[in-house]
Design a protein around this motif. Sequence first.
Motif, PDB file in Angstrom:
ATOM      1  N   VAL A  28      -6.617 -16.588 -11.871  1.00  0.00           N
ATOM      2  CA  VAL A  28      -7.364 -16.535 -13.221  1.00  0.00           C
ATOM      3  C   VAL A  28      -8.841 -16.480 -12.825  1.00  0.00           C
ATOM      4  O   VAL A  28      -9.638 -17.630 -12.822  1.00  0.00           O
ATOM      5  CB  VAL A  28      -6.967 -17.488 -14.495  1.00  0.00           C
ATOM      6  CG1 VAL A  28      -8.343 -17.065 -15.695  1.00  0.00           C
ATOM      7  CG2 VAL A  28      -5.851 -17.547 -14.924  1.00  0.00           C
ATOM      8  N   SER A  34     -12.131 -24.503 -19.266  1.00  0.00           N
ATOM      9  CA  SER A  34     -10.908 -24.443 -18.560  1.00  0.00           C
ATOM     10  C   SER A  34     -10.573 -23.408 -17.164  1.00  0.00           C
ATOM     11  O   SER A  34      -9.880 -23.490 -16.607  1.00  0.00           O
ATOM     12  CB  SER A  34      -9.905 -23.765 -19.691  1.00  0.00           C
ATOM     13  OG  SER A  34      -9.965 -24.536 -20.784  1.00  0.00           O
ATOM     14  N   HIS A  35     -11.552 -22.418 -17.498  1.00  0.00           N
ATOM     15  CA  HIS A  35     -11.603 -21.462 -16.338  1.00  0.00           C
ATOM     16  C   HIS A  35     -12.996 -21.201 -15.641  1.00  0.00           C
ATOM     17  O   HIS A  35     -13.454 -20.016 -15.817  1.00  0.00           O
ATOM     18  CB  HIS A  35     -10.858 -20.365 -16.871  1.00  0.00           C
ATOM     19  CG  HIS A  35      -9.586 -20.226 -17.481  1.00  0.00           C
ATOM     20  ND1 HIS A  35      -8.297 -20.307 -16.711  1.00  0.00           N
ATOM     21  CD2 HIS A  35      -9.166 -20.251 -18.776  1.00  0.00           C
ATOM     22  CE1 HIS A  35      -7.408 -20.565 -17.447  1.00  0.00           C
ATOM     23  NE2 HIS A  35      -7.696 -20.498 -18.918  1.00  0.00           N
ATOM     24  N   ALA A  87      -7.717 -12.808 -16.677  1.00  0.00           N
ATOM     25  CA  ALA A  87      -8.904 -13.451 -17.247  1.00  0.00           C
ATOM     26  C   ALA A  87      -8.587 -13.134 -18.949  1.00  0.00           C
ATOM     27  O   ALA A  87      -8.877 -14.133 -19.780  1.00  0.00           O
ATOM     28  CB  ALA A  87     -10.047 -13.200 -16.880  1.00  0.00           C
ATOM     29  N   ALA A 147      -5.577 -14.899 -20.467  1.00  0.00           N
ATOM     30  CA  ALA A 147      -5.958 -16.184 -20.613  1.00  0.00           C
ATOM     31  C   ALA A 147      -6.849 -16.386 -21.840  1.00  0.00           C
ATOM     32  O   ALA A 147      -6.576 -17.427 -22.823  1.00  0.00           O
ATOM     33  CB  ALA A 147      -6.732 -16.857 -19.458  1.00  0.00           C
TER      34      ALA A 147
END
Length: 294
Positions: A89, A116-117, A277, A280
Amino acid sequence: MDIQGLQAFLAVSTYGSFSEAALRLHLTQPAISKRIQNLEHQLGTALFDRIGRKIHLTDAGKALIPAAQRIIQEMDNATRTMQNLANLVAGKLSFATSHHIGLHRLPALLQRFNESHPQVELDIHFLESELAYQAVEKREVELAFVTMTGQQSRVLQQEKLWHDELTFVASPRHFLARKMDLQLNELCYTPAILPYETSATYQVIRQQFEKRKLPIKTSLPVNYLETIKMMVSVGLGWSVLPTIMMDEQLTELSVASEPLSRSLGIIWLKERTLSNAAQAFLAQTRAVQAQMRR
């Protein structure tokens, strides 16, 4: 035929300028020119006529556009498929959003996703919903948060996220604010400040008046709801705005009408392989919405 040359060609043909294409691709203008020259050399034909500072597609250039778009799309899908196999991701996530959704619905989602990413680079485009639909169809963005039209699409996947209630409003100083139990016919000849007639929000409002065969007197169509709010707050007319925008600058008008609302949601291309991405982001958005409904 190299991909970078095709990307440069499509950028120049889209924006009509080598300098604008360079800006969009984060390259220098000489680099763009070199890629176009190499592509023309590979193909053995000129793709642009250069007349002074203006450029025009040649017949060969016009014929190349659909093929170039297909090649870029296939490469994009192949890249995403490989990335998805790696379960990584990361990379750029391009998405569009209307200004209203970006201001009132997305901040918490974006903050949570960014935390989170952190390896994902968010590329946000603020567009009117009608233009956001087009951006998704043209593959300029992967996702778009829009006001939904309610129409089915053969090419787009649509998912409702928010039920957005709408309210008749005016400035506290407007003469309509002093009236109780207003009828729609009391509004139809009073200047209104509403979105463009092509917008889904305008269509929701128009239907209420059409049912009673009443006109709407729009003084100045504006598509940014925050701008409409400002103009209403200074007494330039009445409007219909999302209830979430209500504050001391506005007064709710008591109008005898059916409850007004619109649907806000997210769209993407059915045939497109979404990046990790994007997947997610979708998953986290759904999770947040599920928590809010509990």
